[in-house]
Design a protein around this motif. Structure first.
Motif, PDB file in Angstrom:
ATOM      1  N   THR A  95     127.468  45.249  34.733  1.00  0.00           N
ATOM      2  CA  THR A  95     126.755  44.075  35.210  1.00  0.00           C
ATOM      3  C   THR A  95     125.250  44.337  35.190  1.00  0.00           C
ATOM      4  O   THR A  95     124.779  45.337  35.714  1.00  0.00           O
ATOM      5  CB  THR A  95     127.193  43.717  36.644  1.00  0.00           C
ATOM      6  OG1 THR A  95     128.599  43.483  36.639  1.00  0.00           O
ATOM      7  CG2 THR A  95     126.477  42.475  37.124  1.00  0.00           C
ATOM      8  N   PHE A  96     124.518  43.432  34.565  1.00  0.00           N
ATOM      9  CA  PHE A  96     123.066  43.579  34.468  1.00  0.00           C
ATOM     10  C   PHE A  96     122.479  42.185  34.315  1.00  0.00           C
ATOM     11  O   PHE A  96     122.795  41.477  33.355  1.00  0.00           O
ATOM     12  CB  PHE A  96     122.705  44.461  33.266  1.00  0.00           C
ATOM     13  CG  PHE A  96     121.259  44.875  33.208  1.00  0.00           C
ATOM     14  CD1 PHE A  96     120.640  45.467  34.291  1.00  0.00           C
ATOM     15  CD2 PHE A  96     120.520  44.672  32.047  1.00  0.00           C
ATOM     16  CE1 PHE A  96     119.308  45.858  34.235  1.00  0.00           C
ATOM     17  CE2 PHE A  96     119.193  45.070  31.967  1.00  0.00           C
ATOM     18  CZ  PHE A  96     118.577  45.666  33.075  1.00  0.00           C
ATOM     19  N   ALA A  97     121.680  41.767  35.269  1.00  0.00           N
ATOM     20  CA  ALA A  97     121.076  40.431  35.253  1.00  0.00           C
ATOM     21  C   ALA A  97     119.592  40.568  35.589  1.00  0.00           C
ATOM     22  O   ALA A  97     119.159  40.243  36.688  1.00  0.00           O
ATOM     23  CB  ALA A  97     121.778  39.508  36.238  1.00  0.00           C
ATOM     24  N   PRO A  98     118.793  41.053  34.650  1.00  0.00           N
ATOM     25  CA  PRO A  98     117.393  41.406  34.960  1.00  0.00           C
ATOM     26  C   PRO A  98     116.460  40.201  34.995  1.00  0.00           C
ATOM     27  O   PRO A  98     116.624  39.241  34.229  1.00  0.00           O
ATOM     28  CB  PRO A  98     117.023  42.329  33.802  1.00  0.00           C
ATOM     29  CG  PRO A  98     117.841  41.803  32.656  1.00  0.00           C
ATOM     30  CD  PRO A  98     119.140  41.366  33.265  1.00  0.00           C
ATOM     31  N   PRO A  99     115.450  40.259  35.845  1.00  0.00           N
ATOM     32  CA  PRO A  99     114.374  39.271  35.790  1.00  0.00           C
ATOM     33  C   PRO A  99     113.404  39.640  34.667  1.00  0.00           C
ATOM     34  O   PRO A  99     113.571  40.655  33.982  1.00  0.00           O
ATOM     35  CB  PRO A  99     113.716  39.392  37.163  1.00  0.00           C
ATOM     36  CG  PRO A  99     113.946  40.821  37.544  1.00  0.00           C
ATOM     37  CD  PRO A  99     115.283  41.186  36.972  1.00  0.00           C
ATOM     38  N   ARG A 100     112.383  38.841  34.533  1.00  0.00           N
ATOM     39  CA  ARG A 100     111.376  39.077  33.498  1.00  0.00           C
ATOM     40  C   ARG A 100     110.700  40.431  33.689  1.00  0.00           C
ATOM     41  O   ARG A 100     110.299  40.792  34.794  1.00  0.00           O
ATOM     42  CB  ARG A 100     110.337  37.957  33.562  1.00  0.00           C
ATOM     43  CG  ARG A 100     109.301  37.987  32.472  1.00  0.00           C
ATOM     44  CD  ARG A 100     108.434  36.746  32.566  1.00  0.00           C
ATOM     45  NE  ARG A 100     107.407  36.730  31.536  1.00  0.00           N
ATOM     46  CZ  ARG A 100     106.574  35.723  31.323  1.00  0.00           C
ATOM     47  NH1 ARG A 100     106.660  34.653  32.088  1.00  0.00           N
ATOM     48  NH2 ARG A 100     105.668  35.799  30.368  1.00  0.00           N
ATOM     49  N   GLY A 101     110.606  41.205  32.608  1.00  0.00           N
ATOM     50  CA  GLY A 101     109.931  42.491  32.649  1.00  0.00           C
ATOM     51  C   GLY A 101     110.804  43.663  33.017  1.00  0.00           C
ATOM     52  O   GLY A 101     110.320  44.799  33.077  1.00  0.00           O
ATOM     53  N   VAL A 102     112.094  43.428  33.228  1.00  0.00           N
ATOM     54  CA  VAL A 102     113.002  44.506  33.622  1.00  0.00           C
ATOM     55  C   VAL A 102     114.051  44.708  32.534  1.00  0.00           C
ATOM     56  O   VAL A 102     114.722  43.765  32.113  1.00  0.00           O
ATOM     57  CB  VAL A 102     113.692  44.193  34.963  1.00  0.00           C
ATOM     58  CG1 VAL A 102     114.704  45.268  35.305  1.00  0.00           C
ATOM     59  CG2 VAL A 102     112.647  44.082  36.074  1.00  0.00           C
ATOM     60  N   GLY A 103     114.200  45.966  32.113  1.00  0.00           N
ATOM     61  CA  GLY A 103     115.111  46.264  31.022  1.00  0.00           C
ATOM     62  C   GLY A 103     114.466  45.929  29.685  1.00  0.00           C
ATOM     63  O   GLY A 103     113.411  45.282  29.618  1.00  0.00           O
ATOM     64  N   VAL A 104     115.106  46.337  28.606  1.00  0.00           N
ATOM     65  CA  VAL A 104     114.572  46.025  27.277  1.00  0.00           C
ATOM     66  C   VAL A 104     114.559  44.520  27.062  1.00  0.00           C
ATOM     67  O   VAL A 104     113.595  43.957  26.523  1.00  0.00           O
ATOM     68  CB  VAL A 104     115.402  46.740  26.190  1.00  0.00           C
ATOM     69  CG1 VAL A 104     114.910  46.345  24.801  1.00  0.00           C
ATOM     70  CG2 VAL A 104     115.323  48.248  26.350  1.00  0.00           C
ATOM     71  N   VAL A 105     115.626  43.837  27.503  1.00  0.00           N
ATOM     72  CA  VAL A 105     115.665  42.384  27.342  1.00  0.00           C
ATOM     73  C   VAL A 105     114.602  41.714  28.207  1.00  0.00           C
ATOM     74  O   VAL A 105     114.023  40.690  27.827  1.00  0.00           O
ATOM     75  CB  VAL A 105     117.070  41.834  27.643  1.00  0.00           C
ATOM     76  CG1 VAL A 105     118.057  42.290  26.571  1.00  0.00           C
ATOM     77  CG2 VAL A 105     117.557  42.238  29.028  1.00  0.00           C
ATOM     78  N   GLY A 106     114.330  42.280  29.384  1.00  0.00           N
ATOM     79  CA  GLY A 106     113.281  41.733  30.240  1.00  0.00           C
ATOM     80  C   GLY A 106     111.900  41.915  29.648  1.00  0.00           C
ATOM     81  O   GLY A 106     111.025  41.045  29.775  1.00  0.00           O
ATOM     82  N   LEU A 107     111.677  43.043  28.977  1.00  0.00           N
ATOM     83  CA  LEU A 107     110.411  43.258  28.276  1.00  0.00           C
ATOM     84  C   LEU A 107     110.280  42.296  27.099  1.00  0.00           C
ATOM     85  O   LEU A 107     109.191  41.788  26.812  1.00  0.00           O
ATOM     86  CB  LEU A 107     110.322  44.702  27.786  1.00  0.00           C
ATOM     87  CG  LEU A 107     110.183  45.795  28.854  1.00  0.00           C
ATOM     88  CD1 LEU A 107     110.187  47.174  28.197  1.00  0.00           C
ATOM     89  CD2 LEU A 107     108.909  45.596  29.674  1.00  0.00           C
ATOM     90  N   CYS A 108     111.387  42.057  26.424  1.00  0.00           N
ATOM     91  CA  CYS A 108     111.403  41.099  25.321  1.00  0.00           C
ATOM     92  C   CYS A 108     110.997  39.720  25.829  1.00  0.00           C
ATOM     93  O   CYS A 108     110.228  38.995  25.185  1.00  0.00           O
ATOM     94  CB  CYS A 108     112.801  41.069  24.704  1.00  0.00           C
ATOM     95  SG  CYS A 108     113.032  39.867  23.379  1.00  0.00           S
ATOM     96  N   TRP A 109     111.516  39.359  27.003  1.00  0.00           N
ATOM     97  CA  TRP A 109     111.168  38.081  27.627  1.00  0.00           C
ATOM     98  C   TRP A 109     109.688  38.043  28.000  1.00  0.00           C
ATOM     99  O   TRP A 109     108.974  37.081  27.704  1.00  0.00           O
ATOM    100  CB  TRP A 109     112.047  37.903  28.854  1.00  0.00           C
ATOM    101  CG  TRP A 109     111.841  36.651  29.642  1.00  0.00           C
ATOM    102  CD1 TRP A 109     111.012  35.600  29.343  1.00  0.00           C
ATOM    103  CD2 TRP A 109     112.493  36.314  30.868  1.00  0.00           C
ATOM    104  NE1 TRP A 109     111.108  34.636  30.308  1.00  0.00           N
ATOM    105  CE2 TRP A 109     112.004  35.030  31.257  1.00  0.00           C
ATOM    106  CE3 TRP A 109     113.425  36.968  31.672  1.00  0.00           C
ATOM    107  CZ2 TRP A 109     112.433  34.412  32.421  1.00  0.00           C
ATOM    108  CZ3 TRP A 109     113.854  36.338  32.825  1.00  0.00           C
ATOM    109  CH2 TRP A 109     113.373  35.081  33.195  1.00  0.00           C
ATOM    110  N   GLU A 110     109.217  39.098  28.629  1.00  0.00           N
ATOM    111  CA  GLU A 110     107.829  39.151  29.082  1.00  0.00           C
ATOM    112  C   GLU A 110     106.844  39.062  27.924  1.00  0.00           C
ATOM    113  O   GLU A 110     105.817  38.380  28.002  1.00  0.00           O
ATOM    114  CB  GLU A 110     107.601  40.443  29.864  1.00  0.00           C
ATOM    115  CG  GLU A 110     106.229  40.568  30.479  1.00  0.00           C
ATOM    116  CD  GLU A 110     106.122  41.816  31.336  1.00  0.00           C
ATOM    117  OE1 GLU A 110     105.923  41.662  32.558  1.00  0.00           O
ATOM    118  OE2 GLU A 110     106.256  42.942  30.788  1.00  0.00           O
ATOM    119  N   ARG A 111     107.168  39.724  26.827  1.00  0.00           N
ATOM    120  CA  ARG A 111     106.250  39.770  25.680  1.00  0.00           C
ATOM    121  C   ARG A 111     106.543  38.692  24.638  1.00  0.00           C
ATOM    122  O   ARG A 111     105.721  38.451  23.752  1.00  0.00           O
ATOM    123  CB  ARG A 111     106.339  41.152  25.026  1.00  0.00           C
ATOM    124  CG  ARG A 111     105.971  42.288  25.970  1.00  0.00           C
ATOM    125  CD  ARG A 111     106.296  43.644  25.375  1.00  0.00           C
ATOM    126  NE  ARG A 111     106.018  44.731  26.317  1.00  0.00           N
ATOM    127  CZ  ARG A 111     106.312  46.008  26.084  1.00  0.00           C
ATOM    128  NH1 ARG A 111     106.880  46.358  24.930  1.00  0.00           N
ATOM    129  NH2 ARG A 111     106.042  46.935  26.988  1.00  0.00           N
TER     130      ARG A 111
END
Length: 252
Positions: A135-151
């Motif tokens: 289970t992984f539900a990251p906000p913006r900037g957290v995890g690789v997917v969160g970094l992808c979202w942030e950038r």
């Protein structure tokens, strides 16, 4: 307007018309004028009430089309995933067939994240049953997917390299303090411990018509970041993201 709402509005209109006809609303002359020379009118209203009350045809048609779209997008995802697996097993060192995972993420909102939301994993494709998807539900900037979202751009991280050097909390915290949160994917030590087994992670954004971030596609493996970080893999990931950005993300 949804197909379900349209069905209900048509059913309501037909029912109200029948009741109004029965009680001469607004008056008998009004209904006499409408039905004069149109003996089929009442029969048509009865049929409409029966059909839309029992079968909700627009909703059924909408659901059938949605199933067809889901089937088509899943087939496209599997096609891209198959090509990625081919790239993985040809890599040096090769990645095991069942190891490569492909994940699709969407922005969701909750009471905990009401404004910016978080990323929810809506689909996972893997040939093996292990490793277990955690289970992984990251906000913006957290995890690789969160970094992808942030950038809002492609991101890859050699997690295996980080894990090899950051073997305890003290080393992790010192590295984070020195290089910034993004250097450890915005993760805490505890969170890092949960995801460090996926040694190579790649993510690319799924953008809407205006270029805004709507979600992303990530690919991960237990090792082999450098051997997987090639144009062919990014081509497959980005092609899939482009397809999902043109409506496919809503059909998963």
């Amino acid at each position: 307007m949804t197909a379900k709402l349209l069905d209900r509005l048509i059913l309501l209109a037909a029912s109200v018309s029948m009741v109004a006809r029965q009680y001469d609303v607004p008056d008998r002359k009004f209904w006499t004028g409408i039905s004069s020379g149109r003996p089929y009118l009442i029969v048509t209203l009865i049929c409409v009430i029966g059909v839309f009350g029992a079968f909700t045809p627009f909703q059924a048609l909408s659901e059938r089309k949605r199933v067809e779209r889901r089937s088509a997008i899943r087939q496209e995802i599997l096609t891209h995933y198959g090509r990625m697996v081919g790239l993985a097993i040809r890599a040096r060192p090769p990645v095991e067939l069942q190891d490569l995972g492909l994940h699709v993420w969407r922005i969701r909102r909750s009471l905990r994240h009401p404004l910016h939301g978080y990323l929810q994993r809506v689909a996972t494709y893997r040939l093996g049953s292990t490793p277990t998807t955690r289970t992984f539900a990251p906000p913006r900037g957290v995890g690789v997917v969160g970094l992808c979202w942030e950038r809002n751009t492609e991101v890859s991280v050699d997690v295996g390299k980080l894990a090899a050097s950051l073997t305890d909390r003290e080393a992790f915290e010192a590295y984070r303090a020195s290089h910034g949160a993004a250097a450890v994917m915005g993760l805490s030590w505890t969170e890092f411990q949960r995801v460090r087994h996926r040694g190579a992670v790649f993510a690319s954004p799924v953008r809407g018509a205006t270029g805004g971030f709507r979600g992303c596609v990530s690919v991960d493996a237990s090792h082999g970041h450098d051997s997987l970080d090639v144009p062919d893999l990014w081509h497959e990931i980005n092609s899939l993201c482009s397809r999902l950005g043109h409506g496919g993300l809503d059909d998963i």
